[in-house]
Write a protein that holds these residues in place. Structure first.
Motif, PDB file in Angstrom:
ATOM      1  N   MET A 351       0.472  -1.263  -0.150  1.00  0.00           N
ATOM      2  CA  MET A 351       0.037   0.293  -0.181  1.00  0.00           C
ATOM      3  C   MET A 351       0.867   0.872   0.128  1.00  0.00           C
ATOM      4  O   MET A 351       0.453   2.015  -0.372  1.00  0.00           O
ATOM      5  CB  MET A 351      -0.687  -0.448   1.277  1.00  0.00           C
ATOM      6  CG  MET A 351      -1.655   1.051   1.107  1.00  0.00           C
ATOM      7  SD  MET A 351      -3.109   1.113   2.482  1.00  0.00           S
ATOM      8  CE  MET A 351      -1.692   1.475   3.998  1.00  0.00           C
ATOM      9  N   SER A 352       1.777   1.311   0.413  1.00  0.00           N
ATOM     10  CA  SER A 352       2.850   1.770   0.676  1.00  0.00           C
ATOM     11  C   SER A 352       3.650   2.391  -1.197  1.00  0.00           C
ATOM     12  O   SER A 352       3.882   1.819  -1.243  1.00  0.00           O
ATOM     13  CB  SER A 352       3.644   2.140   1.518  1.00  0.00           C
ATOM     14  OG  SER A 352       5.456   2.500   1.012  1.00  0.00           O
ATOM     15  N   GLN A 375       9.442  -8.478  13.342  1.00  0.00           N
ATOM     16  CA  GLN A 375       8.820  -7.690  13.909  1.00  0.00           C
ATOM     17  C   GLN A 375       8.970  -6.049  14.910  1.00  0.00           C
ATOM     18  O   GLN A 375       9.896  -6.361  15.211  1.00  0.00           O
ATOM     19  CB  GLN A 375       8.407  -7.837  15.004  1.00  0.00           C
ATOM     20  CG  GLN A 375       6.931  -9.648  14.547  1.00  0.00           C
ATOM     21  CD  GLN A 375       5.893 -10.282  15.476  1.00  0.00           C
ATOM     22  OE1 GLN A 375       5.998  -9.367  16.703  1.00  0.00           O
ATOM     23  NE2 GLN A 375       5.539 -10.627  14.962  1.00  0.00           N
ATOM     24  N   ARG A 376       8.769  -5.198  14.901  1.00  0.00           N
ATOM     25  CA  ARG A 376       9.028  -4.212  15.921  1.00  0.00           C
ATOM     26  C   ARG A 376       7.942  -3.531  16.607  1.00  0.00           C
ATOM     27  O   ARG A 376       6.999  -3.709  16.174  1.00  0.00           O
ATOM     28  CB  ARG A 376       9.364  -3.140  14.477  1.00  0.00           C
ATOM     29  CG  ARG A 376      10.644  -3.413  13.632  1.00  0.00           C
ATOM     30  CD  ARG A 376      12.160  -3.392  14.212  1.00  0.00           C
ATOM     31  NE  ARG A 376      13.215  -3.512  13.139  1.00  0.00           N
ATOM     32  CZ  ARG A 376      13.213  -5.251  13.164  1.00  0.00           C
ATOM     33  NH1 ARG A 376      12.698  -5.470  13.626  1.00  0.00           N
ATOM     34  NH2 ARG A 376      14.715  -5.153  12.254  1.00  0.00           N
ATOM     35  N   ALA A 377       8.552  -2.374  17.071  1.00  0.00           N
ATOM     36  CA  ALA A 377       7.052  -1.320  17.346  1.00  0.00           C
ATOM     37  C   ALA A 377       7.084  -0.750  16.809  1.00  0.00           C
ATOM     38  O   ALA A 377       7.602  -0.307  15.585  1.00  0.00           O
ATOM     39  CB  ALA A 377       7.899  -0.293  18.909  1.00  0.00           C
ATOM     40  N   PHE A 378       5.562  -0.239  16.928  1.00  0.00           N
ATOM     41  CA  PHE A 378       4.502   1.038  16.534  1.00  0.00           C
ATOM     42  C   PHE A 378       5.775   2.005  16.125  1.00  0.00           C
ATOM     43  O   PHE A 378       6.087   2.772  16.713  1.00  0.00           O
ATOM     44  CB  PHE A 378       3.608   1.526  17.311  1.00  0.00           C
ATOM     45  CG  PHE A 378       2.449   0.522  17.147  1.00  0.00           C
ATOM     46  CD1 PHE A 378       1.940   0.387  15.732  1.00  0.00           C
ATOM     47  CD2 PHE A 378       2.159  -0.024  18.599  1.00  0.00           C
ATOM     48  CE1 PHE A 378       0.578  -0.949  15.837  1.00  0.00           C
ATOM     49  CE2 PHE A 378       0.575  -0.731  18.262  1.00  0.00           C
ATOM     50  CZ  PHE A 378       0.596  -1.177  17.555  1.00  0.00           C
ATOM     51  N   VAL A 379       6.074   2.466  14.650  1.00  0.00           N
ATOM     52  CA  VAL A 379       6.876   3.134  14.233  1.00  0.00           C
ATOM     53  C   VAL A 379       5.887   4.552  13.264  1.00  0.00           C
ATOM     54  O   VAL A 379       6.118   5.807  13.197  1.00  0.00           O
ATOM     55  CB  VAL A 379       7.877   2.904  14.082  1.00  0.00           C
ATOM     56  CG1 VAL A 379       9.002   3.716  12.920  1.00  0.00           C
ATOM     57  CG2 VAL A 379       9.030   2.299  14.700  1.00  0.00           C
ATOM     58  N   VAL A 380       6.135   3.891  12.363  1.00  0.00           N
ATOM     59  CA  VAL A 380       4.862   4.501  11.264  1.00  0.00           C
ATOM     60  C   VAL A 380       3.345   4.940  12.040  1.00  0.00           C
ATOM     61  O   VAL A 380       2.916   3.860  12.410  1.00  0.00           O
ATOM     62  CB  VAL A 380       5.037   3.453  10.158  1.00  0.00           C
ATOM     63  CG1 VAL A 380       4.113   4.075   8.972  1.00  0.00           C
ATOM     64  CG2 VAL A 380       6.685   2.894   9.627  1.00  0.00           C
ATOM     65  N   THR A 381       2.887   5.872  11.541  1.00  0.00           N
ATOM     66  CA  THR A 381       1.656   6.201  12.478  1.00  0.00           C
ATOM     67  C   THR A 381       0.893   6.452  11.245  1.00  0.00           C
ATOM     68  O   THR A 381       1.224   6.633   9.812  1.00  0.00           O
ATOM     69  CB  THR A 381       1.340   7.272  12.820  1.00  0.00           C
ATOM     70  OG1 THR A 381       2.030   8.657  11.937  1.00  0.00           O
ATOM     71  CG2 THR A 381       2.341   7.321  14.291  1.00  0.00           C
ATOM     72  N   GLY A 382      -0.173   6.253  10.842  1.00  0.00           N
ATOM     73  CA  GLY A 382      -1.625   6.583  10.085  1.00  0.00           C
ATOM     74  C   GLY A 382      -1.745   6.160   9.116  1.00  0.00           C
ATOM     75  O   GLY A 382      -2.468   5.943   7.886  1.00  0.00           O
ATOM     76  N   GLU A 426      -3.579  -5.630  10.077  1.00  0.00           N
ATOM     77  CA  GLU A 426      -2.907  -6.313  10.107  1.00  0.00           C
ATOM     78  C   GLU A 426      -1.676  -6.337   8.937  1.00  0.00           C
ATOM     79  O   GLU A 426      -0.372  -6.696   9.036  1.00  0.00           O
ATOM     80  CB  GLU A 426      -2.828  -7.207  10.651  1.00  0.00           C
ATOM     81  CG  GLU A 426      -1.902  -8.626  10.288  1.00  0.00           C
ATOM     82  CD  GLU A 426      -2.109  -9.966  11.149  1.00  0.00           C
ATOM     83  OE1 GLU A 426      -2.895 -10.521  12.638  1.00  0.00           O
ATOM     84  OE2 GLU A 426      -2.359 -10.895  10.786  1.00  0.00           O
ATOM     85  N   THR A 430       3.315  -2.375   9.054  1.00  0.00           N
ATOM     86  CA  THR A 430       5.120  -1.818   8.535  1.00  0.00           C
ATOM     87  C   THR A 430       6.124  -2.417   9.907  1.00  0.00           C
ATOM     88  O   THR A 430       7.058  -3.057   9.747  1.00  0.00           O
ATOM     89  CB  THR A 430       5.331  -0.703   8.794  1.00  0.00           C
ATOM     90  OG1 THR A 430       4.909   0.739   7.743  1.00  0.00           O
ATOM     91  CG2 THR A 430       7.194  -0.164   8.590  1.00  0.00           C
ATOM     92  N   LYS A 432       4.599  -4.978  11.687  1.00  0.00           N
ATOM     93  CA  LYS A 432       4.622  -6.452  11.116  1.00  0.00           C
ATOM     94  C   LYS A 432       4.603  -7.111  13.142  1.00  0.00           C
ATOM     95  O   LYS A 432       4.478  -8.336  13.232  1.00  0.00           O
ATOM     96  CB  LYS A 432       5.525  -7.199  10.779  1.00  0.00           C
ATOM     97  CG  LYS A 432       5.815  -6.798  10.144  1.00  0.00           C
ATOM     98  CD  LYS A 432       5.101  -7.044   8.952  1.00  0.00           C
ATOM     99  CE  LYS A 432       6.493  -6.492   7.667  1.00  0.00           C
ATOM    100  NZ  LYS A 432       5.455  -6.450   6.039  1.00  0.00           N
ATOM    101  N   VAL A 433       3.318  -5.960  13.485  1.00  0.00           N
ATOM    102  CA  VAL A 433       2.042  -6.332  14.735  1.00  0.00           C
ATOM    103  C   VAL A 433       1.252  -7.482  14.328  1.00  0.00           C
ATOM    104  O   VAL A 433       0.683  -7.289  13.299  1.00  0.00           O
ATOM    105  CB  VAL A 433       1.727  -5.216  15.178  1.00  0.00           C
ATOM    106  CG1 VAL A 433       1.299  -5.630  16.099  1.00  0.00           C
ATOM    107  CG2 VAL A 433       2.604  -4.024  15.619  1.00  0.00           C
TER     108      VAL A 433
ATOM    109  N   ARG B  49       1.577 -10.137   3.599  1.00  0.00           N
ATOM    110  CA  ARG B  49       2.106  -9.433   3.927  1.00  0.00           C
ATOM    111  C   ARG B  49       2.387  -8.529   3.393  1.00  0.00           C
ATOM    112  O   ARG B  49       2.964  -8.868   2.532  1.00  0.00           O
ATOM    113  CB  ARG B  49       3.030  -9.670   5.211  1.00  0.00           C
ATOM    114  CG  ARG B  49       2.094  -9.684   6.377  1.00  0.00           C
ATOM    115  CD  ARG B  49       1.175  -9.191   7.505  1.00  0.00           C
ATOM    116  NE  ARG B  49       1.255 -10.160   8.670  1.00  0.00           N
ATOM    117  CZ  ARG B  49       1.734  -9.887   9.804  1.00  0.00           C
ATOM    118  NH1 ARG B  49       2.321  -8.279  10.013  1.00  0.00           N
ATOM    119  NH2 ARG B  49       1.351 -10.911  11.113  1.00  0.00           N
ATOM    120  N   ASP B  50       1.962  -6.957   3.148  1.00  0.00           N
ATOM    121  CA  ASP B  50       2.372  -6.061   2.941  1.00  0.00           C
ATOM    122  C   ASP B  50       3.917  -6.477   2.700  1.00  0.00           C
ATOM    123  O   ASP B  50       4.325  -6.238   3.358  1.00  0.00           O
ATOM    124  CB  ASP B  50       2.128  -4.781   3.026  1.00  0.00           C
ATOM    125  CG  ASP B  50       2.095  -3.464   2.316  1.00  0.00           C
ATOM    126  OD1 ASP B  50       0.843  -2.743   2.159  1.00  0.00           O
ATOM    127  OD2 ASP B  50       3.362  -3.144   2.337  1.00  0.00           O
TER     128      ASP B  50
END
Lengths: 451, 387
Positions: A351-352, A375-382, A426, A430, A432-433, B49-50
């Motif tokens: 989608m990006s 897997q990462r912590a939330f970074v990108v928003t929106g 999901e 970005t 991968k949560v 996944r994307d």
């Protein structure tokens, strides 16, 4: 002409392997299974022992805490085995068919005269109660509650989803009968949502006694949860029920003919299917008969009962899920990709716009199961907000779930969503949560704490 | 590539649990996943996944920084030779700048990534890609002559106190690169303010032509050298002015902004809001006109100092900015307002962008809280309306 509800947010994931509208015969399955794992919130209690003879509609297990809710055999034959997993949890009750496919005879009440409780009791006894799914929480309905409305989604926008119009083609009479039965169960309306883009099948268009709504927009516009949000949102304390169109048909057949018939049209789809087509199957049928329609090289394929966003991974010798209308086969992605994050990746969907798939919106992809990152912590928003056409703040809801804050989950609208509604969040994430898994955890916590 | 793949597969057992190099497993994983996208497959939930991941996202930001960085390197050399009045060819200028900036980049990355790797190791996490961008931003917001030990200290401060104590990338409250700058700003003010430090070699004084001033346009404005001529404004836009390494060329920054906006990696909403906030505040001050600084035409604020760089690369950091849609408008707008307010009203600080962003970083959670409360209130109201 009613107004169209136009949804903008969402994402249509276009995959290769759309089904052709033909209905060839498939080899009769050698076994069937009814799986407690298909039903959220169920603690099964066996009613029969292995070796018992069953007919279609014979109850095999019930819910331990609501013993009046019965789960029935899909076909006639012998209860072959009860397979258990960890801590002796029942995974599947396997039935060997006798080939006669006889239904246990039922005597339906006259819908014009019967009281609501008579209708409900009859449905419970006939084992069709699990057709009804309750919102909030997406669990099977509680017979003691009268829902404020019942919702049916007449179209499915998920990737490679079976065409709902095709599934109910020619089933007008049983569908109507099913709707009539549903009308007895609710004090409110029975809502039917259709796609605004094209006239729906006559089964839907000619249905009487339903309130029709039309939706347009990308997936998840076909999700019943999204439709409820726009028609009559669920507030704290509200209970509504949902039911899939093919189950309305099955319900109609029960009330018309007194038979338990959970046969349905199922699509076999995906990039790894030789000729994607529809087949008539019975819920719980073994999928092994479909193996011949799938590309060779079995270990690097994933067979999914359901669609790629919400379906369950099954073995090719596994069984069709109770609520599923398609079997999807995609390639596994268990291979390394050299410098993948740096490459143009023309064959991958995103989608990006940092990849190029946005330039070819109509291209069909053959996506594999690779996570495409760590897997990462939330970074990108929106990101989540762009694929959720509901007035809900998905990241804040997920964070409330991570924190186990029941009160906040409630305030942020957990009553309105189940996994399928946040599945696209999901997909696009970005970081991968595991959004769906977290959401179910939150829902389970809500059910334990609030009930 | 096959040979490298085999090498990784061969040495992997040493890094797995029980292996003799297990204490370096995060490092191993970081390098491996840099070269090869892992073969991890989805379990439960979505089966596909994307293609996007944090590495790709960060790559886009780094690419977007390239025009500003390359111009900055050239400009370091250009300003230096201007100050000693030497005319040299393009490559000499560029190589001089490279000689200044490359060691700074090296120090920032070595110190920052070293700490990141160690922290990931301690937590048993994978190494987060966030510092790949921060490590490049830190030298770009520094003056060219900042001592390397100071840079190392500032980087360490930003990564440890600014990020790791909160739990790493994604959990931090303040933008790490700006925190590094603020650290130097408040600890060693003589190295990051005044007229002499914005041009490499100027504070040393060797060979500098008499009467040459290294003052940035901001400093000139404070000193009252106003109004700027059209040529000066043009120079500010293209970036032929002294300043922090990456901030001078609004044109180069806009190139980067275009990439961020096109790919959707940077928030257009925040960039527009910052510009709007700055511009409107500039206009408002024009009306008041109480001091010389207030009389600068509003649009000139946008090309001066670190305004454009901050708006495009700092304010848009998704972790430290507001995370809600309407929150982003408010957050960005207030950054613009604050930055110009500090510039015009506080004589001690000719530049306000750094402090404005750090200040709004602190307030971003509050803005989001209000936006979330509005959503909650709407839901409650809907429920009440029923009964």
């Amino acid at each position: 002409m009613q107004q169209t509800i136009k949804l903008k947010k969402g994402l249509d994931i276009k995959l290769r392997g759309l089904p052709e509208r033909v209905l060839p015969k498939c080899p009769p399955p050698l076994s069937y299974a009814i799986k407690p794992t298909d039903f959220h919130g169920l603690t099964p209690k066996m009613l029969l022992e292995a070796g018992s003879a069953v007919k279609a509609g014979t109850p095999i297990f019930c819910d331990k805490y609501n013993p009046e809710i019965l789960f029935a055999s899909p076909v006639s034959g012998t209860l072959q085995a009860v397979n258990r997993g960890e801590r002796r949890a029942i995974l599947e009750a396997v039935i060997t068919p006798d080939g006669k496919n006889e239904s246990k005879p039922f005597t339906p009440p006259d819908l014009a005269k019967a009281s609501r409780s008579e209708v409900a009791e009859f449905m419970l006894a006939a084992g069709v109660w699990p057709f009804l799914v309750q919102r909030p929480y997406g669990v099977f309905a509680n017979p003691q509650v009268t829902p404020k409305a019942i919702f049916i989604s007449g179209f499915d926008t998920a990737p490679l989803a079976a065409d709902t119009d095709y599934l109910v083609n020619g089933e007008g009479a049983p569908f109507q009968k099913g709707v009539d039965a549903l009308k007895r169960l609710t004090a409110g309306k029975v809502h039917l949502s259709l796609c605004a883009g094209y006239p729906a099948n006559n089964t839907f268009e000619r249905a009487k006694g339903v309130e029709v709504h039309r939706f347009s927009g990308p997936h998840p516009a076909g999700n019943v949860g999204v439709q409820i949000h726009h028609i009559d949102p669920i507030n704290k304390g509200d209970v509504v029920w949902t039911i899939a169109p093919q189950h309305v048909v099955a319900l109609g057949k029960l009330f018309a003919d007194g038979v338990y018939d959970v046969s349905k049209v199922v699509a076999l789809v995906g990039p790894e299917v030789k000729k994607p087509r529809y087949y008539r199957m019975v819920a719980g049928a073994s999928l092994s008969g479909l193996a011949e329609f799938i590309n060779d090289g079995g270990e690097h394929k994933r067979v999914i009962s359901g669609n790629v966003l919400t379906g369950a991974k099954v073995d090719i010798n596994g069984y069709l899920g109770f609520y599923d209308n398609e079997v999807t086969v995609i390639p596994e992605g268990d291979c390394y990709e050299t410098l993948g994050w740096l490459m143009p990746r023309f064959k991958k969907l995103s989608m990006s716009r940092s990849y190029f798939s946005w330039l070819t919106p109509n291209r069909q992809y053959s996506l594999n199961t690779n996570l495409n990152g760590g897997q990462r912590a939330f970074v990108v928003t929106g990101q989540y907000e762009r694929v959720l056409p509901m007035d809900i703040l998905p990241v804040y809801l997920i964070k409330a779930i991570m924190a186990g804050d029941v009160e906040r989950m409630e305030k942020l609208g957990i009553y309105e969503v189940v996994e399928e509604d946040l599945a696209l969040c999901e997909f696009v994430c970005t970081s991968k949560v595991k959004v769906q898994q977290l959401l179910r955890k939150g829902i389970d916590l809500m059910r334990a704490e609030v009930g | 590539m096959k040979a490298i793949r085999n090498l990784f597969d061969n040495i992997r057992p040493d890094f797995e649990k029980g292996g003799r190099l297990h204490f370096l497993h995060s490092t191993f994983e970081a390098f491996e996943s840099l070269l090869f996208v892992p073969k991890t497959v989805t379990t439960g939930g979505c089966h596909v996944r994307d293609a996007i991941d944090l590495k790709r996202t960060m790559t886009v930001v780094i690419t977007a920084l390239m025009p500003a960085l390359l111009f900055g390197i050239w400009n370091v050399g250009f300003q230096h030779y201007l100050s000693i009045n030497h005319e040299v060819d393009f490559w000499s200028i560029f190589l001089y700048g490279l000689g200044k900036v490359l060691p700074m980049l090296a120090v920032s990355y070595i110190v920052g990534l070293g700490i990141e790797f160690a922290a990931a190791q301690m937590r048993g996490h994978e190494v987060n890609e966030g510092f790949l961008v921060s490590g490049m931003l830190i030298p770009m917001v520094m003056p060219p002559d900042v001592p390397l030990w100071m840079l190392a200290l500032a980087t360490a401060f930003a990564v440890i106190i600014g990020k790791e104590v909160f739990g790493g990338t994604g959990m931090n409250i303040f933008n790490p690169a700006l925190l590094a700058r603020a650290f130097v700003f408040f600890s060693y003010p003589s190295h990051i303010s005044g007229d002499a430090i914005w041009i490499s070699g100027l504070s040393g004084g060797a060979g500098v032509i008499d009467g040459f001033s290294g003052a940035t346009p901001l400093a000139k404005a404070v000193a009252g050298h106003l109004p700027f001529s059209a040529m000066e404004v043009e120079k500010m836009f293209w970036g032929f002015i002294p300043g922090s390494i990456g901030e001078t060329s609004t044109a180069a920054i806009l190139l980067g902004a275009a990439l961020l906006i096109l790919t959707g990696v940077g928030s257009l909403r925040i960039m527009l809001a910052v510009a709007a906030g700055g511009y409107l505040t500039g206009l408002l001050f024009n009306l008041i006109g109480a001091n010389a600084y207030m009389n600068i035409p509003a649009y000139q604020h946008l090309v001066m100092g670190g305004f454009a760089f901050g708006a495009v690369f700092m304010a848009t950091d998704p972790v430290t900015a507001s995370q809600t849609k309407s929150g982003k408008w408010i957050y960005g707008f207030l950054i613009g307002v604050m930055a110009i307010m500090i510039r015009a009203l506080n004589p001690a600080y000719p530049e306000g962008m750094m402090l404005a962003i750090l200040f709004m970083n602190a307030f971003a959670p509050l803005i989001d809280h209000c936006v979330v409360q509005v959503n909650i209130a709407k839901r409650l109201k809907r429920a009440k309306g029923k009964f």
